[in-house]
Design a protein around this motif. Structure first.
Motif, mmCIF file in Angstrom:
data_model
loop_
_atom_site.group_PDB
_atom_site.id
_atom_site.type_symbol
_atom_site.label_atom_id
_atom_site.label_comp_id
_atom_site.label_asym_id
_atom_site.label_seq_id
_atom_site.Cartn_x
_atom_site.Cartn_y
_atom_site.Cartn_z
ATOM 1 N N UNK A 22 7.687 1.102 -2.596
ATOM 2 C CA UNK A 22 5.835 0.957 -2.317
ATOM 3 C C UNK A 22 5.903 0.788 -3.733
ATOM 4 N N UNK A 23 5.618 -1.314 -4.142
ATOM 5 C CA UNK A 23 5.241 -0.559 -5.265
ATOM 6 C C UNK A 23 3.549 -0.970 -5.880
ATOM 7 N N UNK A 24 2.845 -0.260 -4.292
ATOM 8 C CA UNK A 24 1.119 -0.540 -4.221
ATOM 9 C C UNK A 24 1.463 1.618 -4.292
ATOM 10 N N UNK A 25 2.120 2.510 -4.530
ATOM 11 C CA UNK A 25 2.309 3.374 -4.902
ATOM 12 C C UNK A 25 2.733 3.453 -6.271
ATOM 13 N N UNK A 26 1.873 2.368 -7.552
ATOM 14 C CA UNK A 26 1.853 2.750 -8.907
ATOM 15 C C UNK A 26 1.255 3.956 -9.361
ATOM 16 N N UNK A 27 1.961 4.412 -10.267
ATOM 17 C CA UNK A 27 3.146 3.713 -11.163
ATOM 18 C C UNK A 27 4.100 5.633 -10.591
ATOM 19 N N UNK A 28 3.804 5.925 -9.241
ATOM 20 C CA UNK A 28 4.976 6.363 -9.226
ATOM 21 C C UNK A 28 5.741 5.689 -8.121
ATOM 22 N N UNK A 29 5.359 4.980 -8.146
ATOM 23 C CA UNK A 29 7.259 3.743 -7.091
ATOM 24 C C UNK A 29 8.541 3.909 -7.684
ATOM 25 N N UNK A 30 8.851 3.997 -6.562
ATOM 26 C CA UNK A 30 10.499 3.789 -6.797
ATOM 27 C C UNK A 30 11.081 3.399 -5.765
ATOM 28 N N UNK A 31 12.076 2.685 -6.626
ATOM 29 C CA UNK A 31 12.669 1.547 -5.878
ATOM 30 C C UNK A 31 14.448 2.504 -5.307
ATOM 31 N N UNK A 32 14.846 2.271 -4.496
ATOM 32 C CA UNK A 32 16.252 2.053 -3.730
ATOM 33 C C UNK A 32 17.372 0.927 -3.102
ATOM 34 N N UNK A 33 18.398 1.047 -3.819
ATOM 35 C CA UNK A 33 19.454 -0.129 -3.645
ATOM 36 C C UNK A 33 19.884 0.825 -2.153
ATOM 37 N N UNK A 34 20.416 0.570 -1.379
ATOM 38 C CA UNK A 34 21.342 1.545 -0.551
ATOM 39 C C UNK A 34 22.451 1.411 -0.310
ATOM 40 N N UNK A 35 23.290 1.987 -0.150
ATOM 41 C CA UNK A 35 24.832 1.194 0.533
ATOM 42 C C UNK A 35 25.700 -0.236 -0.822
ATOM 43 N N UNK A 67 1.276 -1.225 -17.279
ATOM 44 C CA UNK A 67 2.527 -1.850 -17.207
ATOM 45 C C UNK A 67 2.986 -2.034 -15.460
ATOM 46 N N UNK A 68 3.679 -2.673 -15.359
ATOM 47 C CA UNK A 68 4.576 -3.306 -14.116
ATOM 48 C C UNK A 68 3.888 -4.057 -13.379
ATOM 49 N N UNK A 69 2.192 -4.123 -13.486
ATOM 50 C CA UNK A 69 1.516 -4.902 -13.818
ATOM 51 C C UNK A 69 1.142 -4.980 -11.497
ATOM 52 N N UNK A 70 0.359 -3.952 -11.048
ATOM 53 C CA UNK A 70 0.437 -3.258 -9.448
ATOM 54 C C UNK A 70 -0.366 -3.826 -9.055
ATOM 55 N N UNK A 71 0.116 -4.564 -7.912
ATOM 56 C CA UNK A 71 -0.679 -5.405 -6.853
ATOM 57 C C UNK A 71 -2.075 -4.853 -6.622
ATOM 58 N N UNK A 72 -3.073 -6.305 -6.548
ATOM 59 C CA UNK A 72 -4.516 -5.546 -5.822
ATOM 60 C C UNK A 72 -3.431 -4.645 -4.714
ATOM 61 N N UNK A 73 -4.785 -3.948 -4.794
ATOM 62 C CA UNK A 73 -5.008 -2.999 -3.541
ATOM 63 C C UNK A 73 -3.768 -1.322 -3.047
ATOM 64 N N UNK A 74 -3.459 -2.015 -4.956
ATOM 65 C CA UNK A 74 -3.002 -0.279 -5.155
ATOM 66 C C UNK A 74 -3.514 1.286 -5.151
ATOM 67 N N UNK A 75 -2.653 2.283 -5.631
ATOM 68 C CA UNK A 75 -3.235 3.046 -5.108
ATOM 69 C C UNK A 75 -4.188 3.912 -6.333
ATOM 70 N N UNK A 76 -4.522 2.909 -7.473
ATOM 71 C CA UNK A 76 -4.507 2.981 -8.724
ATOM 72 C C UNK A 76 -5.679 2.394 -8.868
ATOM 73 N N UNK A 77 -5.982 1.407 -7.277
ATOM 74 C CA UNK A 77 -7.806 0.914 -7.572
ATOM 75 C C UNK A 77 -8.689 1.635 -6.343
ATOM 76 N N UNK A 78 -7.690 2.468 -5.597
ATOM 77 C CA UNK A 78 -8.482 3.182 -4.767
ATOM 78 C C UNK A 78 -8.710 4.781 -5.371
ATOM 79 N N UNK A 79 -7.691 5.195 -6.019
ATOM 80 C CA UNK A 79 -7.899 6.180 -6.669
ATOM 81 C C UNK A 79 -8.646 5.987 -8.206
ATOM 82 N N UNK A 80 -9.010 4.921 -8.510
ATOM 83 C CA UNK A 80 -9.403 4.849 -10.355
ATOM 84 C C UNK A 80 -10.290 3.559 -10.279
ATOM 85 N N UNK A 81 -10.031 2.061 -10.342
ATOM 86 C CA UNK A 81 -10.617 1.121 -10.555
ATOM 87 C C UNK A 81 -11.629 1.561 -9.528
#
Length: 283
Positions: free
Chosen positions: A124-137, A246-260
């Protein structure tokens, strides 16, 4: 005289404390960055004579596309090479789950250079900067094509990290072909510190603006007409600073609601308060 001297000494100590804190933070960031980039281990992997060594090198993250970009390289054993050190047969690497269904092919007579591959990853890119991505199996299989048909080639898979500011975890440093494994990428500590530092810079803008505006409204400071443009400049500086994240979080990310959002609201409140002071006190 004694009171003035004490006040002057106290002010100097406060300035020295602030400068010291800044220097300590600066040195801590540099040491963290240096330690994060000095942990590379010497590669000791070698292919078996009749097998292959496959490197899956993670090169970039596209969180909004749910994908990880990688470079796949094959190092064949001595029994799979001709006298010139090139492949003596076509080698095919089947990497799943790739976003494209095409296999990676290394033709006979060539040196097996890296080929690009895109792997599907959940995150989930919206959780920047705590986002993580997993490719499974994830699985990697290697085949050789000869006149006798397609034959499996035993291979060892090594996942490496060429991502700046990210940690890559594949669960094991050496994986056998056909074994399923997960690849997880997450931002490292230095990257998160940098991200949060930019957030602090953004929060400093409304803090300064509100301090000036409130002091003027309370008549502790005199109204200065040119300061109105200062508020406007800070307001329009928010978007360019956000685009530096860094990473250009999409509009509507966590940082927009908590900071911006709160930065913009604070700056607008400060500007309205300053305009009110103008309306009240200007001739």
């Amino acid at each position: 005289m004694a009171v003035g001297t004490d006040l002057g000494t106290s002010s100097r100590w406060k300035v020295a404390a602030v400068v010291g804190a800044v220097v300590v933070c600066y040195v801590a960031v540099l040491l963290s960055y240096a330690s994060a980039h000095s942990t590379d281990e010497v590669d000791t992997h070698t292919p078996d004579p009749g097998g292959a060594l496959v490197y899956v090198d993670m090169s970039s993250v596209a969180g909004t596309d749910f994908s990880l970009d990688a470079r796949v390289s094959v190092y064949p054993g001595s029994e799979l090479m001709d006298n010139n050190g090139h492949l003596d047969r076509d080698v095919v690497v089947d990497l799943t789950p790739m976003q494209a269904e095409n296999q990676l092919e290394f033709p006979a007579g060539s040196a097996a250079g890296p080929l690009p591959a895109t792997i599907y990853a959940d995150g989930d890119a919206r959780s920047w900067p705590f986002d993580r991505y997993t490719a499974q199996s994830v699985t990697v299989r290697v085949f050789g094509r000869t006149d006798a048909g397609q034959q499996p080639i035993p291979a060892v898979v090594v996942v490496t990290n060429s991502l700046t500011g990210w940690n890559v975890d594949a669960g094991s440093t050496e994986i056998r072909d056909g074994d399923e494994f997960d690849v997880t990428v997450s931002r490292n500590t230095v990257s998160k510190v940098y991200d949060l530092a930019i957030c602090l810079v953004l929060l400093a803008l409304p803090t300064c603006a509100l301090f000036v505006a409130v002091s003027t409204v309370r008549r502790r400071k005199k109204f200065q007409p040119p300061m109105v443009t200062w508020f406007a400049v800070m307001l329009f500086a928010v978007l360019p600073i956000r685009n530096l994240l860094p990473g250009a979080p999409p509009i509507g990310s966590w940082v927009d609601y908590t900071v911006i959002l709160w930065v913009v609201m604070g700056l607008v409140t400060a500007m309205i308060s300053y305009v009110y002071a103008w309306w009240r006190d200007a001739p």
